[in-house]
Design a protein around this motif. Structure first.
Motif, PDB file in Angstrom:
ATOM      1  N   TYR A  42      57.176  -4.316  61.627  1.00 27.20           N
ATOM      2  CA  TYR A  42      56.900  -2.979  61.983  1.00 27.20           C
ATOM      3  C   TYR A  42      58.266  -2.278  62.585  1.00 27.20           C
ATOM      4  O   TYR A  42      58.178  -1.064  62.532  1.00 27.20           O
ATOM      5  N   ILE A  49      51.684  -5.698  54.748  1.00 28.40           N
ATOM      6  CA  ILE A  49      50.494  -5.992  55.858  1.00 28.40           C
ATOM      7  C   ILE A  49      49.417  -6.526  55.489  1.00 28.40           C
ATOM      8  O   ILE A  49      48.827  -7.159  56.454  1.00 28.40           O
ATOM      9  N   ARG A  73      48.696  -8.558  67.059  1.00 32.05           N
ATOM     10  CA  ARG A  73      48.929  -7.259  66.254  1.00 32.05           C
ATOM     11  C   ARG A  73      49.879  -6.111  67.203  1.00 32.05           C
ATOM     12  O   ARG A  73      50.571  -5.556  66.725  1.00 32.05           O
ATOM     13  N   GLY A  95      53.456  -5.549  66.741  1.00 33.87           N
ATOM     14  CA  GLY A  95      53.873  -4.741  65.614  1.00 33.87           C
ATOM     15  C   GLY A  95      54.213  -3.103  66.397  1.00 33.87           C
ATOM     16  O   GLY A  95      55.173  -2.505  65.977  1.00 33.87           O
ATOM     17  N   PHE A 120      57.486  -1.300  66.325  1.00 32.25           N
ATOM     18  CA  PHE A 120      57.751   0.061  65.701  1.00 32.25           C
ATOM     19  C   PHE A 120      58.183   1.029  66.873  1.00 32.25           C
ATOM     20  O   PHE A 120      58.944   1.909  66.639  1.00 32.25           O
TER      21      PHE A 120
END
Length: 388
Positions: A17, A112, A134, A137, A141
């Protein structure tokens, strides 16, 4: 051993990410400012990926089922995506940009779904919280756009392509330490869809996913354009994404407990409502400072909608076609929705301005929120207690 496995999964999500966050939010700015493409041309480039993903993602799934080696496929896809993204540096022609976007999507369509599938199956069998994996990620990002935004101000926007390739190669390293988990259920689109259309709420939720998740995905491409339109800088784009994506982390961490207390549909409705109000606010063309201040709304909307939507689809689907249901849900949100709202954004920019894009996103998302309210009234048992 289990701690090391969790570390590798978190590391993979962070770097994959990081790569996506460092490239796509600034790619649109690069195509508009440095290359000089029109809104319609940018719309084609940003929307070609979701179309390719719809077509190619089932192929990766079949390879995974056949080889029983999803970890190896994930490593190959990560390296392939990194190399594909690097070729943007050498592109000058519009059609070459379209080709590269399509090639990148071929590999991106695996990273993904495969990583999500591996993580979901691992925690289902060995315990753990998918949301807590998760959320790394979201951290990646957020950090990526801030770092790459500042580096772009210093060295130019082409730095985003080199950064993307480097971190994708790092993610490939982490993928080698992930578990080789495969789904126990096969994806049967034709047979599964015949059963799923009879599931109460499934088809309506697919339409809601299109209306709510499509703008969320497309926003990753056009948020940077909005920031610059209202007077922000490239560093400002990075700062805004740092706040927005960073705010997802605590909400993803709390999502499981909130869903259990309030119910899946209640959380989905609240997330969609907040998301729609956010887009409407941006359509008014606020000062960049107010955009930075309100980015926490992304944490509430995306940080809750993503895990809740996946859980809802799993809850209402019969066990035998659950994998098919998740695959169709992902295709509608990440594929059809992202394509439509990315393509329409390019046209709206040419016809009006980026503000019209966010007005359109707001109207569609609020329509999805209304339909979720209808679903809440239709399925009170899911509101009260998930898993019943």
């Amino acid at each position: 051993m289990q701690q090391r496995t969790f570390f590798n999964m978190k590391g993979y999500f962070f770097f994959i990410y990081f790569g996506l966050g460092g490239l796509f939010p600034l790619l649109t700015v690069y195509l508009q400012d440095d290359v000089g493409l029109s809104g319609a041309q940018i719309g084609v480039i940003t929307s070609i990926g979701p179309v390719v993903m719809i077509l190619i993602q089932p192929v990766w799934g079949m390879f995974s089922d056949y080889t029983k080696r999803p970890k190896l496929l994930l490593t190959v896809a990560s390296i392939g995506a990194g190399l594909s993204g690097l070729t943007y540096v050498f592109a000058e022609d519009y059609f070459l940009f379209v080709t590269i976007a399509a090639l990148l999507a071929v590999f991106q369509s695996a990273v993904i779904p495969l990583s999500d599938s591996i993580a979901m199956n691992y925690v289902r069998r060995h315990g753990g919280d998918y949301g807590k994996i998760r959320m790394w990620g979201a951290v990646g990002f957020a950090v990526a756009v801030w770092i790459m935004g500042n580096l772009s101000d210093l060295f130019g926007l082409q730095v985003i392509f080199y950064g993307f390739a480097i971190v994708l190669f790092i993610s490939a390293f982490f993928s080698t330490g992930m578990p080789n988990e495969t789904a126990t259920a096969k994806v049967d689109l034709k047979g599964g869809m015949r059963r799923l259309v009879k599931v109460d709420g499934f088809m309506l939720f697919l339409f809601i996913t299109f209306l709510v998740y499509g703008p969320i995905m497309a926003n990753n491409f056009y948020f940077g354009v909005l920031i610059q339109f209202v007077g922000g800088s490239l560093a400002g784009v990075g700062f805004a994404f740092l706040l927005a994506a960073g705010s997802e982390v605590p909400f993803m961490r709390w999502a499981g407990a909130w869903i259990y207390r309030r119910g899946i549909l209640t959380i989905l409705f609240a997330a969609a409502l907040i998301s729609g109000l956010r887009w409407i606010f941006y359509a008014a063309g606020p000062d960049p400072v107010w955009i930075y201040v309100t980015t926490i709304m992304q944490g509430f909307s995306i940080g809750l909608f993503v895990p809740a939507a996946l859980q809802y689809v799993s809850e209402i689907s019969p066990k035998e076609v659950r994998a098919t249901a998740v695959s169709i849900y992902a295709a509608v949100g990440n594929g059809v929705g992202a394509f439509f709202f990315s393509m329409s954004a390019g046209l709206l920019i040419d016809w009006f301005s980026i503000l019209a894009v966010y007005l359109f996103y707001g109207v569609c998302t609020l329509s999805g929120a209304f339909l979720l309210f209808v679903l809440v009234r239709k399925q009170p048992h899911i509101v009260r207690k998930p898993g019943t």
